[in-house]
Design an enzyme around this catalytic site. Structure first.
Site, short mmCIF file in Angstrom:
data_model
loop_
_atom_site.label_atom_id
_atom_site.label_comp_id
_atom_site.label_asym_id
_atom_site.label_seq_id
_atom_site.Cartn_x
_atom_site.Cartn_y
_atom_site.Cartn_z
CD1 TRP A 26 -2.82 1.42 0.84
CD2 TRP A 26 -1.16 2.47 2.13
NE1 TRP A 26 -3.36 2.88 1.24
CE2 TRP A 26 -2.55 3.36 2.06
CE3 TRP A 26 -0.28 2.69 2.97
CZ2 TRP A 26 -2.29 4.69 2.53
CZ3 TRP A 26 -0.28 4.05 3.52
CH2 TRP A 26 -1.23 5.03 3.32
CG HIS A 27 3.48 2.34 3.27
ND1 HIS A 27 2.94 1.24 3.77
CD2 HIS A 27 3.68 3.43 4.30
CE1 HIS A 27 2.51 1.76 5.27
NE2 HIS A 27 2.94 2.88 5.12
N GLY A 28 3.64 1.80 -1.42
CA GLY A 28 4.20 1.99 -2.81
C GLY A 28 4.65 0.93 -3.61
#
Length: 478
Positions: free
Chosen positions: A325-327
């Site tokens: 989700w962060h990247g």
């Protein structure tokens, strides 16, 4: 538009005045919130307003149709799944398409198949991960009967786009934020002043603590090949303070800003580095995301209801997806896997020792629990900060082989201002809850003139101690 920009300092007072003194009815206030929120977001790139508009409209309609089909669970399931798939597809195309196609081609090459891949090279919309999760939670909550579908489209659009938390959270739930846009709001001077106080506290964390630490951190991580293990070790420590000051500072600004408009946002941080174990860390760090992953992903996978092995697997899968989700990068995936494995290991240890969730530890046991948890989190931040895992391994190898604590006095002498800020960050972080609550109550009891003097003093302090270089908020990239 950035919180730490001149444009925002002009934007906020104008919005505050229009909200309370021009648009006084609920309907007009909500319309005004949507308009200024779209202006706030479109200041960066107006083209992506179409994306947030489309996401909001689809999620609103999904709620309406879920309510209309209340007697047909099968149809409701298709409506809910369709909107979830649509939102995740938009997120996937903009954030993960290039990452997945590149890695798919690499796998095919390993299998002996030659294939070319196409990259879209699309600019990642700021905050897309945050408002997508907020839209998803609404659809899921309506489907599960936790909230009734709203027919007030303006209030719903305000819920999705509310500008203080639009770009980097907190990720709000419809059960908490949406009802606030459905009931009248009255101006409360004490609440507004408390909001300004929290905003100033957030700016202090960001521009004084985090941005000054960033000057040292950037130099260390960009030139790690030429530095010794002691400097790299301190660089990791500094980044641990930087990311907390940066992100919790943003959350404080967002929460304080929302209070100016009579809106309450959820707490996003609760002294995470004071955690005694990794499970407690995730109950204290980025609370809006960790609770979202728990409620909508971990529990949906089965949680702890299908045996211990399945529970451990669910924890690892949840944190793996939380990292992703962060990247779209392997460093975030590996960072998430480390935390997932640590959570599974902690659950296993709890079962082995017969300890129960929330059981208090004291004295030396508590001290070592905090120490071990903090250093594990610090180690994981190295993977989070670097662009690739090989760089992280090189840094960790250098720390282990060339660590010389005798160099600390020299480093401290060369960067004493930054070390003082780091020490200040630690002291502020480890202050007991009761101290902060006592300070808040004292400020609330002050007369209006006393509050004004205190606010001016805080503004002066932030301006005098701010970093010479303005750093972007770290979580804007997600």
């Amino acid at each position: 538009m950035l919180f730490n920009s001149i444009e925002f300092l002009i934007f906020l007072p104008l919005v505050f005045f229009g909200y309370w003194f021009v648009f006084k009815s609920l309907r007009w206030q909500n319309l005004f919130v949507v308009a200024v929120s779209y202006l706030f977001y479109g200041w960066w790139d107006w083209r992506f307003l179409l994306l947030i508009l489309f996401t909001s409209l689809c999620s609103y309609l999904s709620g309406v149709y879920l309510e209309k089909c209340a007697g047909n669970r099968s149809v409701q399931k298709w409506i809910s799944a369709g909107n979830i798939l649509l939102n995740l597809s938009i997120l996937g195309v903009f954030k993960y398409f290039d990452f997945f196609t590149e890695n798919l081609v690499n796998v095919l090459h390993l299998l002996g198949w030659d294939a070319d891949y196409v990259t879209l090279n699309i600019l990642l919309p700021v905050g897309i991960s945050f408002y997508t999760f907020q839209a998803l939670s609404y659809t899921i909550d309506v489907y599960q009967g936790k909230i009734k579908a709203t027919h007030d489209i303006v209030a719903f659009f305000a819920y999705i786009s509310f500008f203080p938390q639009l770009v980097a959270g907190p990720i709000e739930r419809a059960t908490h934020l949406l009802p606030q846009f459905l009931r009248p709001r009255n101006f409360d001077c004490d609440l507004a002043l408390d909001g300004i106080r929290q905003m100033l506290w957030g700016f202090f964390k960001k521009v004084v603590v985090a941005d000054n630490c960033a000057l040292f951190v950037n130099g260390v991580f960009e030139n790690y090949q030429t530095l010794d293990g002691s400097t790299l070790f301190l660089g990791a420590f500094f980044f641990t303070i930087q990311i907390y000051g940066d992100f919790s500072g943003y959350s404080d600004i967002a929460i304080g800003c929302a209070r100016l408009f009579g809106i309450d946002l959820m707490q996003n941080f609760k002294y995470p580095y004071f955690s005694r174990d990794i499970a407690e860390f995730w109950r204290r760090w980025h609370i809006s995301l960790s609770s979202w992953l728990k409620d909508y992903l971990y529990i949906s996978l089965g949680g702890n209801r299908k045996g211990k092995i399945r529970q451990y697997a669910n924890l690892i899968i949840t944190m793996f997806l939380g990292g992703l989700w962060h990247g779209a990068s392997w460093n975030f995936v590996i960072w998430g896997l480390f935390h997932g494995i640590a959570l599974a290991a902690h659950k296993f240890w709890m079962t082995l020792t017969g300890r129960k969730k929330g059981e208090e530890s004291h004295g030396i046991r508590r001290f070592f629990g905090i120490l071990i948890t903090f250093h594990f989190v610090c180690f994981c931040w190295i993977c989070f900060r670097n662009a690739d895992f090989s760089t992280s391994l090189d840094m960790i190898k250098q720390i282990c082989t060339t660590f010389r604590p005798q160099l600390f006095p020299q480093l401290i002498a060369g960067y004493w201002e930054v070390f003082a800020l780091m020490a200040l960050g630690f002291c502020l972080h480890f202050c007991p809850d009761r101290w902060e609550n006592a300070c808040c109550k004292t400020v609330i009891r002050l007369p209006l003139m006393g509050k004004a003097v205190l606010m001016l003093a805080l503004i002066y302090l932030v301006i005098q101690m701010k970093s010479t270089e303005i750093q972007p908020f770290i979580y804007f990239q997600f």
